[in-house]
Design an enzyme around this catalytic site. Sequence first.
Site, PDB file in Angstrom:
ATOM      1  CG  HIS A  81      -2.105  -0.569   1.225  1.00 35.64           C
ATOM      2  ND1 HIS A  81      -1.924  -1.898   1.592  1.00 35.64           N
ATOM      3  CD2 HIS A  81      -3.574  -0.129   0.438  1.00 35.64           C
ATOM      4  CE1 HIS A  81      -3.235  -2.198   1.222  1.00 35.64           C
ATOM      5  NE2 HIS A  81      -4.060  -1.822   0.455  1.00 35.64           N
ATOM      6  CE  LYS A 122      -4.080  -0.160   5.148  1.00 40.30           C
ATOM      7  NZ  LYS A 122      -5.004   0.212   4.755  1.00 40.30           N
TER       8      LYS A 122
END
Length: 251
Positions: free
Chosen positions: A135, A139
Amino acid sequence: MKAAIIGYGKMGHEIEKILLERGHSVALVIDTDNAADLNAANLAQADVALEFTMPTTAYGNIRTCIENATPVVSGTTGWTDRLPELQELCREKGGALFYASNYCLGVNLMFRLNRYLAEMIGRVGGYGVRIGEVHHTQKKDAPSGTAITLAEGVIAGLPAKTEWVNYAPGIEHAANRIGSPAEATPEQVVIGSVREGMVPGIHTVTYESEDDILELKHTIKNRRTLAMGAVIAAEFLCGKQGVYSMDDLLK
């Protein structure tokens, strides 16, 4: 449908666009600078709330919605050890709560394939398993809620696996963290977490034997797919009571 958007970051902006495209209106927008506006009077203007914020604020936001009889759709991850608490409160109050760790249709199809594949691997044996997730660097939680859901699916299908751990080099706040995959016991499923660039989300479940590798993979191309799923979930939730998930939406 008049919607309240709780959390006005990148996801909140995408949700707003799709709400308007689909003929809905936005009655309330809540972000860090006006968090106190999440109250009974303002929520009374909305038919449903969409909550995509931070692990530290999700519980309180959702509880406020439930206590004020506002159906709420949430996709915030990293806090769900307390989700059963809110699900029970929702049932007690006769409210409506929809929670998913990922609102992308393809990811939810992957969840089903993953559970089915784990059951079949459990019957034939001979394979090790690992999960990977990549990600963007912004995040806040690790592993991702999607990776945890995948791990839970593996554990449900493989009797030899009982828990997951996270190998997350450089991510200090990772949950169930281990320093190396070699530290994992045979009962543990290792989730490898990587944070780089602006990657919306890549998830991989890999089974490996002495002779072959079988891989289940999903790549999100943009946040729009997540926002679309959340808005469709909100449309589904309006006028209902109870606790729901993507399994209910996709039946």
